[in-house]
Design an enzyme around this catalytic site. Structure first.
Site, PDB file in Angstrom:
ATOM      1  N   ASN A 183       8.465   7.174  34.836  1.00 16.99           N
ATOM      2  CA  ASN A 183       7.387   6.386  34.255  1.00 16.99           C
ATOM      3  C   ASN A 183       7.990   5.186  33.531  1.00 16.99           C
ATOM      4  O   ASN A 183       9.208   5.124  33.340  1.00 16.99           O
ATOM      5  CB  ASN A 183       6.537   7.254  33.317  1.00 16.99           C
ATOM      6  CG  ASN A 183       7.348   7.830  32.172  1.00 16.99           C
ATOM      7  OD1 ASN A 183       7.793   7.115  31.283  1.00 16.99           O
ATOM      8  ND2 ASN A 183       7.557   9.146  32.198  1.00 16.99           N
ATOM      9  N   PHE A 192       1.528  12.509  21.194  1.00 21.83           N
ATOM     10  CA  PHE A 192       1.106  11.173  21.617  1.00 21.83           C
ATOM     11  C   PHE A 192       0.235  11.322  22.859  1.00 21.83           C
ATOM     12  O   PHE A 192       0.472  12.211  23.687  1.00 21.83           O
ATOM     13  CB  PHE A 192       2.312  10.296  21.950  1.00 21.83           C
ATOM     14  CG  PHE A 192       2.811   9.463  20.795  1.00 21.83           C
ATOM     15  CD1 PHE A 192       2.687   8.083  20.808  1.00 21.83           C
ATOM     16  CD2 PHE A 192       3.404  10.070  19.702  1.00 21.83           C
ATOM     17  CE1 PHE A 192       3.151   7.324  19.747  1.00 21.83           C
ATOM     18  CE2 PHE A 192       3.870   9.315  18.637  1.00 21.83           C
ATOM     19  CZ  PHE A 192       3.736   7.926  18.658  1.00 21.83           C
TER      20      PHE A 192
END
Length: 404
Positions: free
Chosen positions: A213, A330
Site C-alpha cells: 500500500n 487508525f
C-alpha cells in the site's frame, strides 16, 4: 505550528553554525518571527548579514548589546519577546556559562532574562563532549525544567573524528521547536512508554513482488517525535520506511519488519512494556496463500493469486492488553469516515480511533499534512482540521490524555 510565533535563536561559535542557516530559513519561510543573536566567535563562521537576510530582520551582536541604542536593555526586550529560545550550536564554553548562571554577553544575559522554554543543540569534538567537566555541566543544565535538548548525534565531525558530538540536523531541530511551541514545554508524557506501529507492510509472493500500500510512515514518525518531545519513551515498530525519515528520530528504539506477520510478532514482543499502543501502520488485510522462494518468471505468474487473511494485530492486542493500557487504532477511509471507524473501534475493542480521509487533498498516504476525526468508545469526538502531521500527533496525545 510556527505561523506568527516568536522564535529567538542564539548562535554559538562552532563550525556547526552553518546548519543554523537552514533552521532560520525554514522557520522564516513558514511564517515565524525569527530573531537571531550571535556571539563574537560565531561571527567567524557565519556573518550577521547572512542571518539578517534569512530571518528578514537585523541580527543582534554584542556590539548592539553594549551600546545604549534601545529604549530598554536589549537582553530584557529579547528575553520577554521570545516564546521559545534555541541555542545552536551550544559550545562547551557557553554550556559552562549557562550551567553556572554566568552572563557576560548578549546571549547569556538574554537566557537569564527570559522565562520561555530553551532548546539546546550541543556540538563539539567527541573528546570535548565526553570530558567529565562538560558532562557535569550538561547534567546540571538539563535538570532545569525550562531546558529541552536535541542531540548531539554521532557521525563524522568537522575534525574528521567519528563519534558523538555532531549537532542535530536542522529538520530534527525544527520539529522540536514546533513541538515546544505547541506544548509550551510540557512534559506530560514523562514516565510513559509508547509503542507505535508505522508504515505499510509488504506481503511477498516471491522475493521481488509483493502486495502493498502507499503508506509512507510519516504519521508514525510524527507520533514518535511528538511523544519523545513530551517526555515519553518510544518504541517504533515499522514496516519499510525511507531512511531519511527514520534519521529524524535517532533517540527512538526502532524495530524494522516487513510483513504483517513480522509486525504482529514484534508488537506482541514489546506490548508488555507499553502504557499506550498506537496502531498507525497500514497493515495488510490479506497475503498470498503461497510464497515462492525464487523469483517467478513472467510466464509462470499465476492468472489468479490465492489469498488468505493476514493477522489482525489490533484485535490480537486488545485481547491481551492490561487495564492500565490504552490501545488506539487508525482508520484510513474514503467517503463517509465516521461510521466505518466506529464499527472498527467496537469490533476490535479499541479505546479510541483516528479516522482520517485518504480521498481529500493534502491528506492521507504520503502527504505532509493530514486531518482526522478522533473518536472514543464513549461517543466523544474531536475534529482536527487539516494541519501538519506533527500537530495532528499532538492533538492525538491530548485526546488520549483526556480518556483518563
Amino acid at each position: 505550528m510556527v505561523l506568527g510565533k516568536r522564535i529567538l535563536i542564539g548562535v554559538g561559535g562552532g563550525i556547526a553554525a552553518y546548519k543554523v542557516c537552514e533552521v532560520v530559513s525554514t522557520l522564516a519561510k513558514a511564517g515565524a518571527e525569527v530573531r537571531v543573536m550571535l556571539t563574537d566567535r560565531s561571527q567567524q563562521f557565519v556573518t550577521p548579514l547572512t542571518f539578517a537576510s534569512l530571518s528578514r530582520h537585523p541580527a543582534y551582536t554584542d556590539q548592539e548589546f553594549w551600546q545604549p541604542t534601545y529604549s530598554r536593555p536589549l537582553h530584557i526586550e529579547l528575553g520577554e519577546w521570545a516564546e521559545v529560545l534555541l541555542i545552536a550550536p551550544l559550545t562547551a564554553n557557553t554550556l559552562a556559562k549557562l550551567a553556572h548562571g554566568l552572563a557576560d554577553n548578549l546571549l547569556t544575559n538574554t537566557v537569564l532574562a527570559s522565562t520561555c522554554p530553551v532548546l539546546l543543540a550541543p556540538a563539539m569534538n567527541t573528546d570535548m563532549w565526553q570530558q567529565a567537566a562538560v558532562q557535569r555541566n550538561w547534567q546540571q543544565l538539563c535538570s532545569d525544567d525550562r531546558v529541552h535538548t536535541v542531540g548531539p548525534g554521532a557521525g563524522i565531525l568537522a575534525c574528521d573524528r567519528v563519534g558523538a558530538g555532531r549537532m542535530a540536523e536542522p529538520t530534527e531541530i525544527v520539529a522540536q521547536l514546533r513541538s515546544l511551541l505547541y506544548t509550551q514545554g510540557r512534559r506530560d508524557l514523562a514516565g510513559k512508554h509508547i509503542l507505535i506501529s508505522a508504515g505499510g507492510t509488504r506481503e511477498h509472493f516471491d522475493p521481488v513482488r509483493f502486495i502493498g500500500n502507499p503508506s509512507s510512515g510519516k504519521m508514525g514518525i510524527a507520533l514518535a517525535q511528538a511523544a519523545q518531545h513530551r517526555g515519553a519513551t518510544v518504541t517504533l515498530v515499522h514496516a519499510p520506511i525511507d531512511s531519511q525519515l527514520l534519521s529524524m528520530i535517532p533517540q527512538v528504539q526502532q524495530v524494522a519488519v516487513i510483513s504483517a506477520a513480522e509486525m504482529h510478532q514484534a508488537m506482541l514482543t514489546h506490548v508488555s512494556q507499553a502504557d499506550w499502543i498506537i496502531m498507525a501502520a497500514a497493515v495488510a488485510d490479506v497475503r498470498p496463500a503461497h510464497i515462492s522462494s525464487e523469483k517467478l518468471p513472467k510466464r509462470s505468474l499465476p492468472q489468479s493469486l490465492p489469498l488468505e487473511f493476514a493477522p489482525d494485530i489490533a484485535a490480537a492486542l486488545s485481547q491481551i492488553k492490561q487495564p492500565h493500557q490504552r490501545l488506539i487504532g487508525f482508520a484510513a477511509q474514503t467517503g463517509e469516515i465516521v461510521p466505518p471507524a466506529l464499527e472498527k473501534l467496537q469490533r476490535k475493542h479499541l479505546d479510541a480511533i483516528v479516522a482520517n480521509p485518504i480521498d481529500q487533498p493534502n491528506s492521507g498516504f504520503g502527504s505532509e499534512q493530514n486531518q482526522a476525526i478522533l473518536l472514543d468508545r464513549h461517543g466523544q469526538q474531536t475534529i482536527v482540521p487539516p494541519c501538519c502531521k506533527l500537530e495532528l500527533a499532538h492533538c492525538i496525545y491530548d485526546f488520549i490524555n483526556a480518556l483518563g
